[in-house]
Motif scaffolding. Structure first.
Motif, short mmCIF file in Angstrom:
data_model
loop_
_atom_site.label_atom_id
_atom_site.label_comp_id
_atom_site.label_asym_id
_atom_site.label_seq_id
_atom_site.Cartn_x
_atom_site.Cartn_y
_atom_site.Cartn_z
N PRO A 104 0.80 -1.24 0.00
CA PRO A 104 0.00 0.00 0.00
C PRO A 104 0.83 1.28 0.00
N LEU A 105 1.92 1.34 0.76
CA LEU A 105 2.76 2.54 0.77
C LEU A 105 3.38 2.77 -0.60
N LEU A 106 3.86 1.70 -1.22
CA LEU A 106 4.45 1.82 -2.55
C LEU A 106 3.37 2.17 -3.57
N LEU A 107 2.20 1.58 -3.44
CA LEU A 107 1.11 1.87 -4.36
C LEU A 107 0.76 3.35 -4.33
N ASP A 108 0.66 3.93 -3.15
CA ASP A 108 0.34 5.35 -3.04
C ASP A 108 1.42 6.20 -3.71
N ALA A 109 2.68 5.86 -3.50
CA ALA A 109 3.77 6.64 -4.09
C ALA A 109 3.76 6.51 -5.61
N LEU A 110 3.52 5.30 -6.13
CA LEU A 110 3.48 5.11 -7.58
C LEU A 110 2.28 5.83 -8.19
N ASN A 111 1.15 5.80 -7.51
CA ASN A 111 -0.02 6.51 -8.03
C ASN A 111 0.24 8.01 -8.12
N ARG A 112 0.94 8.56 -7.15
CA ARG A 112 1.30 9.98 -7.23
C ARG A 112 2.19 10.24 -8.44
N CYS A 113 3.10 9.30 -8.69
CA CYS A 113 3.98 9.43 -9.86
C CYS A 113 3.16 9.40 -11.15
N HIS A 114 2.26 8.43 -11.29
CA HIS A 114 1.46 8.30 -12.51
C HIS A 114 0.56 9.53 -12.71
N ARG A 115 -0.01 10.02 -11.63
CA ARG A 115 -0.84 11.22 -11.76
C ARG A 115 0.00 12.41 -12.22
N ALA A 116 1.20 12.53 -11.71
CA ALA A 116 2.08 13.62 -12.12
C ALA A 116 2.42 13.52 -13.60
N VAL A 117 2.67 12.30 -14.09
CA VAL A 117 2.99 12.11 -15.51
C VAL A 117 1.79 12.50 -16.37
N ARG A 118 0.60 12.06 -15.97
CA ARG A 118 -0.60 12.39 -16.75
C ARG A 118 -0.83 13.90 -16.81
N ARG A 119 -0.45 14.59 -15.75
CA ARG A 119 -0.62 16.05 -15.72
C ARG A 119 0.62 16.78 -16.23
N MET A 120 1.60 16.00 -16.74
CA MET A 120 2.87 16.55 -17.26
C MET A 120 3.54 17.45 -16.22
N ARG A 121 3.59 16.90 -14.99
CA ARG A 121 4.16 17.64 -13.87
C ARG A 121 5.30 16.85 -13.25
N ALA A 122 6.33 17.55 -12.86
CA ALA A 122 7.43 16.89 -12.16
C ALA A 122 7.14 16.84 -10.67
N LEU A 123 7.44 15.71 -10.05
CA LEU A 123 7.34 15.63 -8.61
C LEU A 123 8.39 16.54 -7.97
N GLY A 124 8.05 17.10 -6.83
CA GLY A 124 9.03 17.87 -6.10
C GLY A 124 10.07 16.96 -5.46
N PRO A 125 11.18 17.51 -4.99
CA PRO A 125 12.24 16.68 -4.41
C PRO A 125 11.74 15.76 -3.29
N ALA A 126 10.85 16.24 -2.44
CA ALA A 126 10.37 15.42 -1.33
C ALA A 126 9.53 14.25 -1.82
N GLU A 127 8.65 14.49 -2.80
CA GLU A 127 7.82 13.41 -3.34
C GLU A 127 8.67 12.40 -4.10
N ARG A 128 9.65 12.90 -4.86
CA ARG A 128 10.53 12.01 -5.62
C ARG A 128 11.33 11.12 -4.66
N ALA A 129 11.84 11.72 -3.59
CA ALA A 129 12.59 10.97 -2.59
C ALA A 129 11.68 9.95 -1.89
N HIS A 130 10.43 10.33 -1.65
CA HIS A 130 9.48 9.42 -1.00
C HIS A 130 9.25 8.19 -1.86
N LEU A 131 9.07 8.37 -3.17
CA LEU A 131 8.87 7.23 -4.06
C LEU A 131 10.11 6.34 -4.09
N PHE A 132 11.27 6.95 -4.20
CA PHE A 132 12.50 6.16 -4.20
C PHE A 132 12.60 5.32 -2.93
#
Length: 289
Positions: free
Chosen positions: A137-165
């Motif tokens: 579930p934690l990984l799923l939430d982080a990946l979903n944020r990534c996919h939503r950002a891609v669909r909106r053509m938006r880069a994740l901020g440093p904190a969100e990118r680090a969270h996914l990693f």
């Protein structure tokens, strides 16, 4: 049936997850296909708009490992010369070393399977009820944020990118790497070579010389996580464009790889996974573009 899951959706998710894992197994290649895995990893990084950084660092890891495995083989051959007068013993030692190296190449392959399968499955079904049965579930939430950002053509901020990693890295280290490393180490009885192998000094091509990662015990999960997070912090400081560009320094990728990075991936996928493959057709193939 899980609460909130529509009738029939579990079967569809089962088929989709099976298709994602099949595709991932094929794209990860055989244990020795380190360059193919680097191509796959780099493609996932690009497809994520640079938001999913783990695959890019894993590409560095795959290419670095090619040289490390070759070095380890040379060391083993050299040390085995002391047993020239005992040929059967020497053959057994070298066979054990080969099996030990193969176990680590297989770990590399399995990590690629997990990276690809979770990305591909959540890309298509991350917002579907019940997906957390298949993905942490934690990984799923982080990946979903990534996919939503891609669909909106938006880069994740440093904190969100680090969270996914960190979400993916901690999960795969504990769930995939730790038990496999423990099994490999327990099965290898050439003590001196085992100790040597578990104390690597790793410096990926994007790292300044002062940033070499010296391991005291690679079998220690906490130490692997500590060093991995350090590798990520260095990459963030160096800059992701530079981290990507320095994949070329290993000398294993084609000269024009970065300029036409999608071509090798799609050519490999088309060769290995034709669109009429029955499992993919049944699940509805959704490939990283």
């Amino acid at each position: 049936m899980a609460d909130g899951v529509a009738p029939g959706s579990t079967g569809r998710l089962d088929r989709a997850y099976a298709a994602a894992r099949h595709e991932a197994e094929v794209m990860a290649g055989a244990s020795r296909d380190l360059v193919q895995r680097a191509v796959v990893y780099h493609h996932l990084f690009r497809h994520s708009g640079g938001n999913h950084a783990f695959p890019l660092l894993a590409a560095h890891g795959a290419l670095w490992a090619g040289g490390y495995f070759a070095w380890g083989k040379r060391i083993g051959l050299g040390l085995s010369l002391a047993a020239l007068h005992r040929p059967a013993y020497r053959r057994a030692r070298l066979a054990a070393l080969a099996a030990f190296a193969e176990a680590f190449r297989e770990i590399s392959r399995q990590v690629c399977v997990e990276v690809y399968a979770t990305y591909r499955f959540t890309l298509a079904h991350g917002e579907t009820a019940g997906t957390d049965t298949y993905v942490d579930p934690l990984l799923l939430d982080a990946l979903n944020r990534c996919h939503r950002a891609v669909r909106r053509m938006r880069a994740l901020g440093p904190a969100e990118r680090a969270h996914l990693f960190e979400a993916f890295f901690r999960w795969e280290q504990c769930a995939v790497v730790a038990p496999s490393v423990a099994a490999a180490v327990d099965g290898f009885t050439w003590d001196f070579v085992r100790r040597l192998a578990l104390c690597p000094s790793i410096r990926f091509a994007y790292m300044p010389h002062r940033e070499t990662l010296h391991f005291a015990n690679f079998a220690d999960t906490d130490e692997r996580i500590e060093k991995g997070l350090r590798a990520y912090a260095v990459a963030e400081a160096v800059g992701w464009d530079a981290v990507e560009a320095r994949l070329s320094r290993y000398g294993a990728l084609p000269a024009d790889f970065l300029a036409a990075a999608g071509t090798p991936f799609h050519a490999t996928r088309a060769r290995l996974l034709p669109p009429e493959h029955p499992l993919l057709a049944a699940a509805g193939s959704v490939q990283p573009a």
